[in-house]
Scaffold this active site. Structure first.
Site, PDB file in Angstrom:
ATOM      1  CG  ASP A 193      -7.945   9.488  20.148  1.00 20.80           C
ATOM      2  OD1 ASP A 193      -8.167  10.716  20.097  1.00 20.80           O
ATOM      3  OD2 ASP A 193      -8.733   8.637  19.713  1.00 20.80           O
ATOM      4  NE  ARG A 254     -12.979   3.356   4.898  1.00 23.70           N
ATOM      5  CZ  ARG A 254     -13.625   2.483   5.644  1.00 23.70           C
ATOM      6  NH1 ARG A 254     -12.950   1.515   6.269  1.00 23.70           N
ATOM      7  NH2 ARG A 254     -14.939   2.541   5.796  1.00 23.70           N
ATOM      8  CG  ASP A 277      -9.040  -6.335   6.203  1.00 23.14           C
ATOM      9  OD1 ASP A 277      -8.976  -7.357   5.497  1.00 23.14           O
ATOM     10  OD2 ASP A 277     -10.118  -5.854   6.603  1.00 23.14           O
ATOM     11  CD  GLU A 282     -10.742  -1.372   0.031  1.00 12.41           C
ATOM     12  OE1 GLU A 282     -11.154  -2.290   0.742  1.00 12.41           O
ATOM     13  OE2 GLU A 282     -10.326  -0.300   0.494  1.00 12.41           O
ATOM     14  CG  HIS A 301     -12.271  -3.790   3.395  1.00 15.71           C
ATOM     15  ND1 HIS A 301     -12.428  -2.558   2.833  1.00 15.71           N
ATOM     16  CD2 HIS A 301     -12.644  -3.658   4.703  1.00 15.71           C
ATOM     17  CE1 HIS A 301     -12.871  -1.701   3.739  1.00 15.71           C
ATOM     18  NE2 HIS A 301     -13.002  -2.350   4.883  1.00 15.71           N
ATOM     19  N   GLY A 304     -14.138  -6.682   8.817  1.00 14.86           N
ATOM     20  CA  GLY A 304     -15.482  -6.318   9.247  1.00 14.86           C
ATOM     21  C   GLY A 304     -16.451  -7.471   9.103  1.00 14.86           C
TER      22      GLY A 304
END
Length: 343
Positions: A193, A254, A277, A282, A301, A304
């Site tokens: 990061d 994403r 996922d 998508e 997806h 979450g």
């Protein structure tokens, strides 16, 4: 117009702004009753269109909006109709879809349930890391075909999680939760990061490395980078090709953060494995080769918050509303200056 300040005894006039489906999923009767105990909650259907006469009538008197998936955009026109509005409490993660520059310029305070939504994603990721290390999916498939056990004493030393190395791409809310969940395990964690210093990495208990090194050294790489103009296609062919043979790529962020073509080539060739996922697009076309590839697990997806996990989002939003009404302030504020780094 008299504005009452948050503090003891203050009951903010509140309306719900989200899709009907989101409201039905996230806000059950008990939650709505709890909101009514701390605020003056508008009766009737949630606001999924802020241009209607009813919506404008409510907007004229609200101090606070509780928003969710499907909330209309809070632009200048909407804010002109809501002169009293001072706070937005979002019952989901990202506020990018509805909180605009006009909100920040008005000085509206914003809270998000992103921290609550991060936990199930991190739990999904941890589960997939551990399953990948034991080669559970592949070995279960082989067992189903053979209908007999293999010689377990000949299990190769590439199987297992002891002293394996996991790479975390981005110390986002979710990335940090994954790091936290990995601590009890005998697993080395590397982090890339660019906004995390060596001192920060030491505090997190991880080794900070450059991007190329992350992919070259790790048995599993888990992607937690938000999709921004600078991160689209960040995980490119060179990085994917640098992964060790048999390594696993997990993506819960994403799909467009990863070069889908390069990933497909590597997985189809059997060089690496993938748990996705999210994909780009998508939902992959029905004839996309990854659907039938034994080295790829594609989930819809679902990492979450879903099902009973929605209650965690509602509980956080309820707590944030209570804090703001009492004058304490949000525990999970969204800062304008940080928005560029958030999903």
């Amino acid at each position: 117009m008299t504005l009452h300040l948050p503090g003891p005894g203050f009951r903010p006039r509140t309306a719900l702004a989200m899709s009907q489906g989101a409201a039905a999923a996230v806000l059950d009767g008990a939650t709505l009753d709890a909101f009514r105990e701390i605020c003056d909650l508008a009766d009737g259907p949630v606001l999924d269109d802020l241009s209607t006469p009813r919506a404008k009538s409510l907007l004229a008197e609200v101090d606070l909006l509780v928003t969710g998936w499907g909330c209309p955009v809070l632009d200048e026109e909407v804010l002109r109709a809501a002169p009293r509005l001072r706070a937005v409490v979002h019952t989901a993660g990202s506020v990018r879809g509805h909180v605009t520059d006009a909100c920040w310029e008005r000085g509206i305070e914003v809270s998000s349930a992103a921290a609550a939504n991060a936990l199930p994603v991190a739990e999904y990721t941890l589960a997939m890391i551990l399953l990948a290390g034991k080669r559970v999916l592949e070995r279960a498939r082989d067992f189903r075909v053979a209908r007999k056990r293999d010689d377990w004493l000949r299990t190769p030393d590439t199987v297992g999680n002891y002293r394996s190395t996991v790479g975390i791409l981005s110390a986002s809310l979710i990335g940090r939760r994954v790091i936290e969940l990995l601590r009890p395990h005998d697993i080395g964690v590397l982090l890339h990061d660019p906004y995390v210093s060596d001192a920060d990495a030491t505090e997190l208990g991880v080794e900070r490395v450059e991007l190329a090194e992350l992919f070259a050294r790790c048995d599993t790489v888990s992607v937690h980078t938000p999709l921004l103009p600078t991160t689209r296609g960040l995980v490119d062919r060179a990085l994917i090709d640098a992964m060790p043979a048999g390594a696993m790529l997990i993506n819960t962020s994403r799909g467009a953060v990863v070069d889908q073509g390069a990933l497909t080539d590597a997985v189809l060739a059997g060089r690496i494995r993938a748990v996705l996922d999210v994909t780009d697009p998508e939902v992959l076309p029905a004839d996309h080769p990854l659907w039938e590839c034994e080295n790829a697990l594609i989930t819809p997806h679902l990492a979450g918050s879903q099902g009973n996990e929605w209650r965690r989002l509602a509980d956080l939003a309820l707590a944030e509303t209570a804090r703001w009404a009492s004058g304490t302030g949000f525990l999970h504020p969204v800062r304008r200056e940080r928005l560029a780094f958030l999903a």
